[in-house]
Each structure stands twice: as structure tokens, then as C-alpha cells.
Design a protein around this motif. Structure first.
Motif, PDB file in Angstrom:
ATOM      1  N   LEU A 130       0.950  -1.058   0.035  1.00 14.14           N
ATOM      2  CA  LEU A 130      -0.113   0.042   0.010  1.00 14.14           C
ATOM      3  C   LEU A 130       0.836   1.212  -0.099  1.00 14.14           C
ATOM      4  O   LEU A 130       2.020   1.150   0.293  1.00 14.14           O
ATOM      5  CB  LEU A 130      -0.955   0.251   1.148  1.00 14.14           C
TER       6      LEU A 130
ATOM      7  N   THR B 257       1.974   3.406  -7.042  1.00 14.44           N
ATOM      8  CA  THR B 257       0.675   3.829  -7.385  1.00 14.44           C
ATOM      9  C   THR B 257       0.535   5.198  -6.662  1.00 14.44           C
ATOM     10  O   THR B 257       1.206   5.617  -5.585  1.00 14.44           O
ATOM     11  CB  THR B 257      -0.261   2.823  -7.651  1.00 14.44           C
TER      12      THR B 257
ATOM     13  N   GLY C 162      -5.560   2.345  -1.869  1.00 14.96           N
ATOM     14  CA  GLY C 162      -5.775   1.016  -2.410  1.00 14.96           C
ATOM     15  C   GLY C 162      -6.583   0.236  -1.551  1.00 14.96           C
ATOM     16  O   GLY C 162      -7.297   0.829  -0.457  1.00 14.96           O
ATOM     17  N   HIS C 163      -6.537  -0.952  -1.567  1.00 18.69           N
ATOM     18  CA  HIS C 163      -7.484  -1.838  -0.686  1.00 18.69           C
ATOM     19  C   HIS C 163      -6.534  -3.169  -0.139  1.00 18.69           C
ATOM     20  O   HIS C 163      -5.865  -3.492  -1.251  1.00 18.69           O
ATOM     21  CB  HIS C 163      -8.731  -2.296  -1.616  1.00 18.69           C
TER      22      HIS C 163
ATOM     23  N   ASN D  75      -6.221   4.581   2.524  1.00 19.86           N
ATOM     24  CA  ASN D  75      -6.416   3.159   1.960  1.00 19.86           C
ATOM     25  C   ASN D  75      -7.834   2.265   2.583  1.00 19.86           C
ATOM     26  O   ASN D  75      -8.012   2.466   3.696  1.00 19.86           O
ATOM     27  CB  ASN D  75      -5.191   2.510   2.222  1.00 19.86           C
TER      28      ASN D  75
END
Length: 136
Positions: free
Chosen positions: A11, A74, A78-79, A124
Motif C-alpha cells: 500500500l 501508485t 488502495g485496498h 486506504n
């Protein structure tokens, strides 16, 4: 050939100190590595959770770097989903709320299994879910 497990997940965060505090204190993960301003890594069961400062990982490693890890990363939330039993999810919900973490959703999936969703300081999306949501 087929991979049999995911060894690490990553992450991206904007404040490594806040992330380290959240994952270490709110989630109780054990820190296994840290590079100031670049990353902090935690043990999670049989795997590793990598938390990166995106700015530090979007560029090639400096000349002479010990490990030639190519640029990656990135931007944006995120997840990540952590495996938990139904009883553990209930306990996690209580624990997170006692620590001031807002649970955004708590529901049962149509095919069975419960999930709770919450966020880390970087935004996140994190989840605790029963493996049966995926038929496991």
C-alpha cells in the motif's frame, strides 16, 4: 505452474510515521523493516505488508544501490483485506472503535461471510473478512 500464495502486498501512504503508528498500534502488526522516508514493512501472518512512500519508489534506485529494485508504485487509495473469523471480526470492530477508528461498513455477503471496512490514515480501504466470502 500456479503460485500458491501471495508473499507480500503493498500500500502507498503519504505519511510513514502515521502509517507505522496505525499498523503497529491499531492493528498490532510487528514492524520488520524501516527505511526513513521510503518504507516501513510489517509481518502479517505468513506474509508481509509493505507500506511505501510513493514519491520514494517512483524513481529508479540511486546509482550503487545495494538492491536494484525497479521503480514501482501508485497514487491514491488502495485496498487490502485481512482474513478473520466471524468472532474475530466482532472483536476487531470493538477494538477499532475503542481506538477511534471508524468502521464504514459491516455486512454479510449473499454467499455467506461477514466483512467490516475501515480506512488507514492515508485513506486506504482496509477490510476484515471471513474467507468464505470467496468460498474458502
Amino acid at each position: 505452474m500456479t503460485p500458491d500464495a501471495i508473499l507480500e502486498s503493498a500500500l502507498y501512504v503519504d505519511d510513514l510515521d502515521k502509517a507505522e503508528e496505525f499498523y503497529g498500534e491499531a492493528l498490532g502488526l510487528t514492524r520488520i523493516a524501516k527505511a526513513e522516508g521510503r518504507h516501513v514493512f510489517f509481518r502479517c501472518g505468513d506474509g508481509v505488508l509493505l507500506l511505501f512512500n510513493a514519491d520514494a519508489t517512483e524513481v529508479s534506485p540511486p546509482a550503487g544501490a545495494r538492491l536494484p529494485v525497479p521503480p514501482h508504485g501508485t497514487r491514491g487509495p488502495g485496498h487490502l483485506c485481512f482474513r478473520a473469523s466471524g468472532e474475530e471480526i466482532a472483536a476487531w470492530r470493538r477494538d477499532l472503535e475503542q481506538k477511534g477508528v471508524t468502521v464504514e461498513a459491516d455486512f454479510k455477503w449473499p454467499n455467506g461471510g461477514r466483512s467490516i471496512y475501515f480506512r488507514d490514515p492515508a485513506g486506504n480501504s482496509l477490510e476484515f473478512a471471513e474467507p468464505k466470502i470467496w468460498g474458502l
